[in-house]
Design a protein around this motif. Structure first.
Motif, mmCIF file in Angstrom:
data_model
loop_
_atom_site.group_PDB
_atom_site.id
_atom_site.type_symbol
_atom_site.label_atom_id
_atom_site.label_comp_id
_atom_site.label_asym_id
_atom_site.label_seq_id
_atom_site.Cartn_x
_atom_site.Cartn_y
_atom_site.Cartn_z
ATOM 1 N N ASP A 34 0.819 -1.199 0.000
ATOM 2 C CA ASP A 34 0.000 0.000 0.000
ATOM 3 C C ASP A 34 0.861 1.260 0.000
ATOM 4 O O ASP A 34 2.017 1.259 0.432
ATOM 5 N N HIS A 36 0.849 5.385 1.148
ATOM 6 C CA HIS A 36 0.264 6.359 2.069
ATOM 7 C C HIS A 36 0.851 7.727 1.760
ATOM 8 O O HIS A 36 1.990 7.826 1.259
ATOM 9 N N CYS A 51 -4.330 7.092 3.592
ATOM 10 C CA CYS A 51 -3.765 5.802 3.976
ATOM 11 C C CYS A 51 -4.342 4.700 3.096
ATOM 12 O O CYS A 51 -5.431 4.851 2.533
ATOM 13 N N ASP A 52 -3.581 3.633 2.987
ATOM 14 C CA ASP A 52 -4.042 2.464 2.232
ATOM 15 C C ASP A 52 -4.500 2.842 0.828
ATOM 16 O O ASP A 52 -5.587 2.451 0.387
ATOM 17 N N GLN A 91 4.658 7.173 0.966
ATOM 18 C CA GLN A 91 5.353 6.174 1.800
ATOM 19 C C GLN A 91 4.839 4.788 1.456
ATOM 20 O O GLN A 91 3.627 4.604 1.242
ATOM 21 N N TYR A 93 6.492 0.351 1.294
ATOM 22 C CA TYR A 93 7.288 -0.687 1.937
ATOM 23 C C TYR A 93 8.163 -1.322 0.864
ATOM 24 O O TYR A 93 7.691 -1.580 -0.253
ATOM 25 N N GLY B 104 -3.861 -1.443 9.685
ATOM 26 C CA GLY B 104 -4.157 -1.003 8.323
ATOM 27 C C GLY B 104 -3.032 -1.407 7.393
ATOM 28 O O GLY B 104 -2.606 -2.546 7.364
ATOM 29 N N GLY B 105 -2.528 -0.476 6.659
ATOM 30 C CA GLY B 105 -1.497 -0.777 5.677
ATOM 31 C C GLY B 105 -0.106 -0.346 6.068
ATOM 32 O O GLY B 105 0.724 -0.141 5.192
ATOM 33 N N ASP B 106 0.173 -0.213 7.336
ATOM 34 C CA ASP B 106 1.529 0.104 7.793
ATOM 35 C C ASP B 106 1.899 1.553 7.531
ATOM 36 O O ASP B 106 2.765 1.852 6.700
ATOM 37 N N TYR B 107 1.247 2.455 8.233
ATOM 38 C CA TYR B 107 1.489 3.887 8.075
ATOM 39 C C TYR B 107 1.642 4.518 9.455
ATOM 40 O O TYR B 107 1.358 3.905 10.477
#
Lengths: 109, 121
Positions: A34, A36, A51-52, A91, A93, B104-107
């Motif tokens: 995802d 952000h 987010c997401d 941001q 991963y 959630g999505g790692d934030y």
């Protein structure tokens, strides 16, 4: 050199729509992670904006929206306002750790 | 409302160790859904992820800083801390602590106001 590439700057007039891109690769956004987005007003800490990929936290105006496709993501701001002038960061991963884009400075003309 | 506050020396000499503490209020650091992280921002530059810790002590570090970084947690004080050894001028930055949401999505959904640390003799 960030693994997530953002344009250094974008600009727009009040009321216009602007987009900020965040380009990654198959090891981060393209791998399905995802994205952000954060807004950093001058002299303040970053604030979670999206987010997401496309969800707005409580209190964030619906003028802000996010999208993701393939190895890239975008932040769109409609009805641009003077108060939107800020730095914006994506941001995600990559290779088992958090990564940020290099940031984009939005200027409201 | 969750709040995070960084504290520590604003000036550190080259080759010494930078130490900062983040105090969490309005919520428990022992909540199982979150990591607690450090992010830094050199003057005029972008955000750089340093690392994160879970209340149990599990840590994750940015590989580029891993050899010099240590993050610890004190659940009794609702605090977590950063140590960065052998600092140079390149470590001059505003250091932010933040909550990392893994549900959630790692934030990072809550941030401290930041602490400017200057490395200079």
């Amino acid at each position: 050199q960030s693994v997530l590439t953002q344009p250094p700057s974008v600009s727009g007039a009040p009321g216009q729509r602007v987009t900020i891109s965040c380009t990654g690769s198959s090891s981060n956004i393209g791998a399905g992670y995802d994205v952000h987005w954060y807004q950093q007003l001058p002299g303040t800490a970053p604030k979670l904006l999206i987010c997401d990929n496309n969800n707005r936290p409580s209190g964030v105006p619906d003028r802000f929206s996010g999208s993701k496709s393939g190895s890239s993501a975008s932040l769109a701001i409609t009805g641009l306002q003077a108060e939107d002038e800020a730095d914006y960061y994506c941001q995600s991963y990559d290779s088992s750790h958090v990564v940020f884009g290099g940031g984009t400075k939005l200027t409201v003309l | 409302q969750l709040q995070l506050q960084e504290s520590g020396p604003g000036l550190v000499k080259p080759s010494e160790t930078l130490s900062l503490t983040c105090t969490v209020s309005g919520g428990s650091i022992s909540s199982g859904s979150y990591f607690w992280g450090w992010i830094r921002q050199p003057p005029g530059k972008g955000l750089d992820y340093i690392g994160s810790i879970y209340y149990s002590g599990t840590t994750y570090y940015n590989p580029s800083l891993k050899s010099r970084v240590s993050i610890s947690v004190d659940t009794s004080k609702n605090q977590f801390s950063l140590r960065l050894t052998s600092v140079t001028a390149a470590d001059t930055a505003s250091y932010y602590c933040a909550r990392r949401d893994l549900v959630g999505g790692d934030y990072f959904d809550y941030w401290g106001q930041g602490a400017l640390v200057t490395v200079s003799s």
